[in-house]
Design a protein around this motif. Structure first.
Motif, mmCIF file in Angstrom:
data_model
loop_
_atom_site.group_PDB
_atom_site.id
_atom_site.type_symbol
_atom_site.label_atom_id
_atom_site.label_comp_id
_atom_site.label_asym_id
_atom_site.label_seq_id
_atom_site.Cartn_x
_atom_site.Cartn_y
_atom_site.Cartn_z
ATOM 1 N N VAL A 1 0.844 -1.194 0.000
ATOM 2 C CA VAL A 1 0.000 0.000 0.000
ATOM 3 C C VAL A 1 0.880 1.244 0.000
ATOM 4 O O VAL A 1 0.616 2.197 -0.744
ATOM 5 N N TRP A 2 1.935 1.250 0.811
ATOM 6 C CA TRP A 2 2.816 2.409 0.900
ATOM 7 C C TRP A 2 3.483 2.690 -0.446
ATOM 8 O O TRP A 2 3.504 3.831 -0.906
ATOM 9 N N PHE A 3 4.024 1.648 -1.084
ATOM 10 C CA PHE A 3 4.668 1.841 -2.389
ATOM 11 C C PHE A 3 3.652 2.262 -3.451
ATOM 12 O O PHE A 3 3.966 3.070 -4.328
ATOM 13 N N ASP B 1 1.914 6.323 -7.140
ATOM 14 C CA ASP B 1 0.800 7.116 -7.641
ATOM 15 C C ASP B 1 1.089 8.602 -7.500
ATOM 16 O O ASP B 1 0.806 9.381 -8.405
ATOM 17 N N MET B 2 1.673 8.977 -6.374
ATOM 18 C CA MET B 2 1.967 10.385 -6.133
ATOM 19 C C MET B 2 2.915 10.928 -7.206
ATOM 20 O O MET B 2 2.702 12.005 -7.746
ATOM 21 N N SER C 1 3.465 9.719 -10.206
ATOM 22 C CA SER C 1 2.940 9.599 -11.575
ATOM 23 C C SER C 1 1.792 10.560 -11.851
ATOM 24 O O SER C 1 1.374 10.689 -13.001
ATOM 25 N N ASP C 2 1.300 11.246 -10.831
ATOM 26 C CA ASP C 2 0.181 12.171 -11.004
ATOM 27 C C ASP C 2 0.685 13.498 -11.548
ATOM 28 O O ASP C 2 1.388 14.244 -10.866
ATOM 29 N N SER C 3 0.320 13.805 -12.798
ATOM 30 C CA SER C 3 0.787 15.045 -13.413
ATOM 31 C C SER C 3 -0.016 16.253 -12.945
ATOM 32 O O SER C 3 0.425 17.391 -13.117
ATOM 33 N N SER C 4 -1.174 16.051 -12.340
ATOM 34 C CA SER C 4 -1.976 17.183 -11.885
ATOM 35 C C SER C 4 -1.522 17.706 -10.520
ATOM 36 O O SER C 4 -1.897 18.801 -10.128
ATOM 37 N N LEU C 5 -0.722 16.945 -9.813
ATOM 38 C CA LEU C 5 -0.232 17.342 -8.488
ATOM 39 C C LEU C 5 1.011 18.203 -8.658
ATOM 40 O O LEU C 5 1.939 17.832 -9.388
ATOM 41 N N SER C 6 1.033 19.349 -8.004
ATOM 42 C CA SER C 6 2.174 20.269 -8.142
ATOM 43 C C SER C 6 3.408 19.712 -7.438
ATOM 44 O O SER C 6 3.325 18.753 -6.666
ATOM 45 N N GLY C 7 4.532 20.343 -7.704
ATOM 46 C CA GLY C 7 5.779 19.936 -7.057
ATOM 47 C C GLY C 7 5.716 20.086 -5.549
ATOM 48 O O GLY C 7 6.210 19.229 -4.806
ATOM 49 N N TRP C 8 5.095 21.173 -5.071
ATOM 50 C CA TRP C 8 4.955 21.372 -3.623
ATOM 51 C C TRP C 8 4.021 20.332 -3.023
ATOM 52 O O TRP C 8 4.244 19.848 -1.916
ATOM 53 N N LYS D 1 -9.976 7.978 -4.718
ATOM 54 C CA LYS D 1 -10.828 7.970 -5.909
ATOM 55 C C LYS D 1 -10.036 8.398 -7.144
ATOM 56 O O LYS D 1 -10.149 7.781 -8.208
ATOM 57 N N SER D 2 -9.221 9.436 -7.002
ATOM 58 C CA SER D 2 -8.430 9.885 -8.153
ATOM 59 C C SER D 2 -7.340 8.875 -8.504
ATOM 60 O O SER D 2 -6.940 8.776 -9.664
ATOM 61 N N MET D 3 -6.864 8.109 -7.512
ATOM 62 C CA MET D 3 -5.894 7.030 -7.809
ATOM 63 C C MET D 3 -6.522 6.035 -8.773
ATOM 64 O O MET D 3 -5.901 5.636 -9.755
ATOM 65 N N ASN D 4 -7.744 5.647 -8.486
ATOM 66 C CA ASN D 4 -8.450 4.681 -9.323
ATOM 67 C C ASN D 4 -8.697 5.254 -10.715
ATOM 68 O O ASN D 4 -8.533 4.553 -11.717
#
Length: 130
Positions: free
Chosen positions: A27-29, A34-35, A37-44, A70-73
């Motif tokens: 789960v941790w990995f 996911d964090m 690989s998410d292009s919508s999440l900013s660097g901060w 939900k957004s992970m899925n």
């Protein structure tokens, strides 16, 4: 000698905790991958989640799953659809003959080898010319 022997219950308890630990690591990995690989999440945002996941790993993973589950899925499903479409395009590109001439030549070679009948060859030829 008694320190070396363990009861069946102790072995079962060890196995249980071992599998819980492996599941928690998975789960941790998954949250970590996911964090990043998410292009919508900013660097901060990524930095904040990384700090939380590194310094408080299990609580951080639980919070991440609650906040972004939900957004992970949705991201995972979108990636699967994208990969499937790319695979289908590749298969069509590689498997399909380039033109009617090549299709007819392939059908003729099948006819000559006795794999198909004359009627099947005529049907394949008509389909290629259509």
């Amino acid at each position: 000698m008694d320190a070396m022997t363990t009861s069946f219950g102790e072995v079962l308890l060890w196995s249980f905790w071992f599998f819980i630990w492996i599941a928690a690591l998975m789960v941790w990995f998954r949250c970590l991958f996911d964090m990043f690989s998410d292009s919508s999440l900013s660097g901060w945002g990524k930095a904040g989640w990384a700090i939380l996941l590194i310094f408080v790993p299990w609580l951080g993973a639980l919070i991440y799953l609650i906040a972004r589950g939900k957004s992970m899925n949705e991201r995972q499903m979108a990636e699967l659809v994208r990969r499937r479409a790319a695979q289908d395009d590749y298969i069509k590109q590689v498997a399909a003959p380039s033109g009617p001439t090549e299709q007819i030549a392939n059908a003729k070679s099948l006819l000559d080898s006795g794999t198909i009948t004359q009627a099947e060859f005529d049907a394949l030829k008509a389909k290629a010319l259509a």
